[in-house]
Motif scaffolding. Sequence first.
Motif, PDB file in Angstrom:
ATOM      1  N   VAL A  83       0.872  -1.457   0.031  1.00  0.00           N
ATOM      2  CA  VAL A  83      -0.162  -0.122  -0.009  1.00  0.00           C
ATOM      3  C   VAL A  83       0.878   1.175   0.106  1.00  0.00           C
ATOM      4  CG1 VAL A  83      -1.645   1.346   1.434  1.00  0.00           C
ATOM      5  CG2 VAL A  83      -1.836  -1.080   1.076  1.00  0.00           C
ATOM      6  N   ALA A  84       0.608   2.064  -0.945  1.00  0.00           N
ATOM      7  CA  ALA A  84       1.528   3.225  -1.148  1.00  0.00           C
ATOM      8  C   ALA A  84       1.071   4.375  -0.021  1.00  0.00           C
ATOM      9  CB  ALA A  84       1.249   3.809  -2.238  1.00  0.00           C
ATOM     10  N   PRO A  85       2.004   5.166   0.530  1.00  0.00           N
ATOM     11  CA  PRO A  85       1.997   6.218   1.572  1.00  0.00           C
ATOM     12  C   PRO A  85       1.172   7.269   1.062  1.00  0.00           C
ATOM     13  CG  PRO A  85       4.168   5.533   1.553  1.00  0.00           C
ATOM     14  CD  PRO A  85       3.558   4.868   0.225  1.00  0.00           C
ATOM     15  N   VAL A  86       0.321   7.775   1.884  1.00  0.00           N
ATOM     16  CA  VAL A  86      -0.552   8.843   1.543  1.00  0.00           C
ATOM     17  C   VAL A  86      -0.120  10.070   2.280  1.00  0.00           C
ATOM     18  CG1 VAL A  86      -3.120   9.914   1.367  1.00  0.00           C
ATOM     19  CG2 VAL A  86      -2.462   7.087   0.853  1.00  0.00           C
ATOM     20  N   ASN A  87       0.099  11.268   1.916  1.00  0.00           N
ATOM     21  CA  ASN A  87       0.210  12.545   2.217  1.00  0.00           C
ATOM     22  C   ASN A  87       1.391  12.502   3.193  1.00  0.00           C
ATOM     23  OD1 ASN A  87      -1.894  13.640   1.136  1.00  0.00           O
ATOM     24  ND2 ASN A  87      -3.310  13.166   2.767  1.00  0.00           N
ATOM     25  N   ALA A  88       2.576  11.656   2.712  1.00  0.00           N
ATOM     26  CA  ALA A  88       3.676  11.569   3.633  1.00  0.00           C
ATOM     27  C   ALA A  88       4.567  12.867   3.748  1.00  0.00           C
ATOM     28  CB  ALA A  88       4.589  10.440   2.718  1.00  0.00           C
ATOM     29  N   LYS A  89       4.305  13.636   3.017  1.00  0.00           N
ATOM     30  CA  LYS A  89       5.144  15.147   2.808  1.00  0.00           C
ATOM     31  C   LYS A  89       4.661  15.851   4.099  1.00  0.00           C
ATOM     32  CE  LYS A  89       8.011  14.441  -0.613  1.00  0.00           C
ATOM     33  NZ  LYS A  89       9.259  14.174  -0.249  1.00  0.00           N
ATOM     34  N   ALA A  90       3.427  15.447   4.766  1.00  0.00           N
ATOM     35  CA  ALA A  90       3.248  16.098   5.965  1.00  0.00           C
ATOM     36  C   ALA A  90       3.669  15.847   7.213  1.00  0.00           C
ATOM     37  CB  ALA A  90       1.431  15.716   6.366  1.00  0.00           C
ATOM     38  N   LEU A  91       4.888  14.646   7.105  1.00  0.00           N
ATOM     39  CA  LEU A  91       5.771  14.329   7.965  1.00  0.00           C
ATOM     40  C   LEU A  91       7.041  15.034   7.794  1.00  0.00           C
ATOM     41  CD1 LEU A  91       4.826  10.470   8.593  1.00  0.00           C
ATOM     42  CD2 LEU A  91       4.256  12.387  10.146  1.00  0.00           C
ATOM     43  N   SER A  92       7.339  15.812   7.017  1.00  0.00           N
ATOM     44  CA  SER A  92       8.482  16.274   6.517  1.00  0.00           C
ATOM     45  C   SER A  92       9.390  17.089   7.777  1.00  0.00           C
ATOM     46  CB  SER A  92       8.630  17.452   5.672  1.00  0.00           C
ATOM     47  OG  SER A  92       7.875  16.678   4.253  1.00  0.00           O
ATOM     48  N   LYS A  93       8.511  17.696   8.568  1.00  0.00           N
ATOM     49  CA  LYS A  93       9.354  18.555   9.689  1.00  0.00           C
ATOM     50  C   LYS A  93       9.528  17.568  10.868  1.00  0.00           C
ATOM     51  CE  LYS A  93       6.651  22.951   9.314  1.00  0.00           C
ATOM     52  NZ  LYS A  93       5.677  23.971   9.967  1.00  0.00           N
ATOM     53  N   VAL A  94       8.784  16.383  11.032  1.00  0.00           N
ATOM     54  CA  VAL A  94       9.139  15.399  11.957  1.00  0.00           C
ATOM     55  C   VAL A  94      10.381  14.718  11.531  1.00  0.00           C
ATOM     56  CG1 VAL A  94       8.429  13.335  13.227  1.00  0.00           C
ATOM     57  CG2 VAL A  94       6.818  15.008  12.531  1.00  0.00           C
ATOM     58  N   VAL A  95      10.543  14.357  10.305  1.00  0.00           N
ATOM     59  CA  VAL A  95      11.495  13.535   9.675  1.00  0.00           C
ATOM     60  C   VAL A  95      13.005  14.693   9.860  1.00  0.00           C
ATOM     61  CG1 VAL A  95      12.490  12.512   7.763  1.00  0.00           C
ATOM     62  CG2 VAL A  95      10.309  12.106   8.429  1.00  0.00           C
ATOM     63  N   ASP A 151      -2.918   2.924   5.520  1.00  0.00           N
ATOM     64  CA  ASP A 151      -3.943   2.159   5.140  1.00  0.00           C
ATOM     65  C   ASP A 151      -3.755   0.687   5.515  1.00  0.00           C
ATOM     66  OD1 ASP A 151      -6.423   1.309   3.871  1.00  0.00           O
ATOM     67  OD2 ASP A 151      -6.073   1.941   2.272  1.00  0.00           O
ATOM     68  N   VAL A 152      -3.803   0.581   6.814  1.00  0.00           N
ATOM     69  CA  VAL A 152      -3.413  -0.863   7.475  1.00  0.00           C
ATOM     70  C   VAL A 152      -4.622  -1.701   6.867  1.00  0.00           C
ATOM     71  CG1 VAL A 152      -3.519  -2.289   9.649  1.00  0.00           C
ATOM     72  CG2 VAL A 152      -2.066  -0.158   9.227  1.00  0.00           C
ATOM     73  N   LEU A 162       5.691   2.959   9.034  1.00  0.00           N
ATOM     74  CA  LEU A 162       7.032   3.413   9.106  1.00  0.00           C
ATOM     75  C   LEU A 162       7.266   3.633   7.382  1.00  0.00           C
ATOM     76  CD1 LEU A 162       9.083   0.799  11.136  1.00  0.00           C
ATOM     77  CD2 LEU A 162       8.879   3.099  11.445  1.00  0.00           C
ATOM     78  N   ARG A 163       6.510   3.114   6.550  1.00  0.00           N
ATOM     79  CA  ARG A 163       6.473   3.401   4.999  1.00  0.00           C
ATOM     80  C   ARG A 163       6.265   5.112   5.001  1.00  0.00           C
ATOM     81  NH1 ARG A 163       3.054  -0.545   2.516  1.00  0.00           N
ATOM     82  NH2 ARG A 163       4.220  -2.223   3.621  1.00  0.00           N
ATOM     83  N   LEU A 164       5.429   5.568   5.670  1.00  0.00           N
ATOM     84  CA  LEU A 164       5.159   6.915   5.497  1.00  0.00           C
ATOM     85  C   LEU A 164       6.475   7.716   6.055  1.00  0.00           C
ATOM     86  CD1 LEU A 164       1.505   7.152   7.098  1.00  0.00           C
ATOM     87  CD2 LEU A 164       2.095   8.061   5.090  1.00  0.00           C
ATOM     88  N   PHE A 165       6.976   7.529   7.186  1.00  0.00           N
ATOM     89  CA  PHE A 165       8.061   8.119   7.445  1.00  0.00           C
ATOM     90  C   PHE A 165       9.407   7.862   6.583  1.00  0.00           C
ATOM     91  CE2 PHE A 165       5.986   7.487  11.385  1.00  0.00           C
ATOM     92  CZ  PHE A 165       6.328   8.700  12.109  1.00  0.00           C
ATOM     93  N   ASP A 166       9.426   6.841   5.726  1.00  0.00           N
ATOM     94  CA  ASP A 166      10.574   6.607   4.876  1.00  0.00           C
ATOM     95  C   ASP A 166      10.234   7.378   3.684  1.00  0.00           C
ATOM     96  OD1 ASP A 166      11.558   4.649   6.577  1.00  0.00           O
ATOM     97  OD2 ASP A 166      11.095   3.049   5.612  1.00  0.00           O
TER      98      ASP A 166
END
Length: 643
Positions: free
Chosen positions: A253-265, A596-597, A635-639
Amino acid sequence: MKNLGLIMLAATGLLANKPAPAAPTQPPQIRAATPPSLKVSVTAGTVAGADGRPVAVQPVELTFAPPEVGEATSKGPIPGNYNPDRPLEEQMRGWNAFCPLPPEKPEILGFFFRGIPAESFVLKSHDGAKTFERGGDHFFSSEMGQALAIKNRLGKPPADRKKPKPEEQLLAEFKYYKQRLDLVQVDGAGRVSVKKGESVIMCPPLPAPDAGCVGLAGVWVYGAHGQGPVPASPDGVAIAQADICAIRPLPPVAPVNAKALSKVVSRLKAGKPVGVGFFGDSIAVGAEAPDWYFHTYSPRNKGFVGMVLRGLRERYPEADVQPAWSIAGAQSIFNEKMWQNVLKRAASPGRPAPSAGEYVWWEAEPAAPAAAMAAPATSARVEEFVLQNDGEKRVLSKGAWRALAGGEGAEYAVDVPSAEGLRLFVRRANNRGQMRWQWDGGAWETQDESQKPTDADDVRHGLAVCWFDLGAVNLAPGKHTLRVEAVGAPVALDCFALTAGELGPWRTYCPGGLGMDVVIYAMGMNGGFNEKTPREMHKETILRHISEARQRGAEVLLVATMENNARLLNDPGKSKKPNRDLMAEIAAETGCPFADVYTEWMNQESRGVPPEARLHNFINHPGEEGHRLWADVILRLFDAAKE
């Protein structure tokens, strides 16, 4: 004769040049028998072999070995009465029934669906002196694997089912079928075979193909989709079409809106402290991964929460990833107290620490070099608290703690600040001895041994250090003396804090010294859409939570929970698909990162694993592999945000 020979040759040529039937270009079909049995047929077809070349699969009928049989005894509280006018599943759902379970570790928090032949089930009094009659004294459902009383003939149910007296319990003896996932595989010559999987009580693994072979399908040998009573003999267990999962893997499953975690990363990459909050139900607590009940509030938790924390720490070893918990079983998004508990940590990253007038912090150990404190105390009973390496010291404030043997005490001079609403916190080894304390020689107060910590971190396997809120302190500002003593077993103390306001200390940070950067929003298994809590109410609540977190500087990572046993019970109204669709809708509207678990969970079918075979309790809890799936999707979202 020559002419005849020519005719024959011509005929032979014609036959030789006639096009042969085209080989199937589609994958083979794997079909259950009609009526279902332990036989499965494989049609002709074509698949890519282990070397990538096409393989023509030969049609064949396969016979699977029946499931293995186990034997067990089980005790439980006297159940309520069977009501033939009510749906059976409703009567079992309320934990009103006697639920025999095999000796599985971790403990099964559910029932043994279609696993116990009724003929094998014998119910007795708690001491085994009396045997009750099935059908006369009690009703046993082999489908649900549970028993109910008939006209109170089993005795009076206990007032507290969690703590029944010995005479309020029953003893069951029974046989049960073990689960197995077998692999249908094909070699390079097109020959199909069955590779038998491991027989287990719950969550069977799918074996890998043999060398030179590729998998065609996973087959769940257990009878979960059978009809009618559970067969008395394992030879009667049947493989239904729903037990067969063709292996045609879908992409992750592809990450959705992962860029929203950019500040955290960015903070993680810079090696800065990062607060990660968890708002979730029993799955977030860790049910039913190995040792989940032992490591509930620890980053060593073997559920998806612990896997996410360890995954982030492994990816960013220079960062300080610190979790905050607001997780509990049988809860939903409408538990506002739980939400506020995790939200209060999100006081915006970079918030200045409280002033000296709002808190005071002191170390438990005397002012001495850390090396000297690595061997704390004089009693052999406190040897387990000796710090063994720098990694263990790193977990503690100032790299040390103070151990007290039973009956030993320590005194501290404390300059109590003038702030109102002060509370006393202690950071100490969890589940290790009891402690009591007093101010200025006054009345003793004793910590409740069942008290849960406000956070926890592992020193080593089986030894955690945790903050505990010891309650309000009503003292005049100025100098006071705090005395602490170990009661019975030894205790280990790291540090103390007196603080006012909503925030207590967090790990080795002073109150307010560490903000919350992201909240992993993992509710959803409990509480569906209904008249009392319609879809609109769910959406409004989640949107408000997102707004509140963002106002405090924290992003919300939405998680769509996995599917439950809706298909096993043929009850689509119980499905978590509507919850998944709502989370996807909210993510699209708000830009929140979305894990999307649910879809990844259902996609296990494409890899040969029926999702229901991953339900550790046959209701709504995953086993270890299921928790790993949750963690991978998150974790795929953070990656993706790092790329």
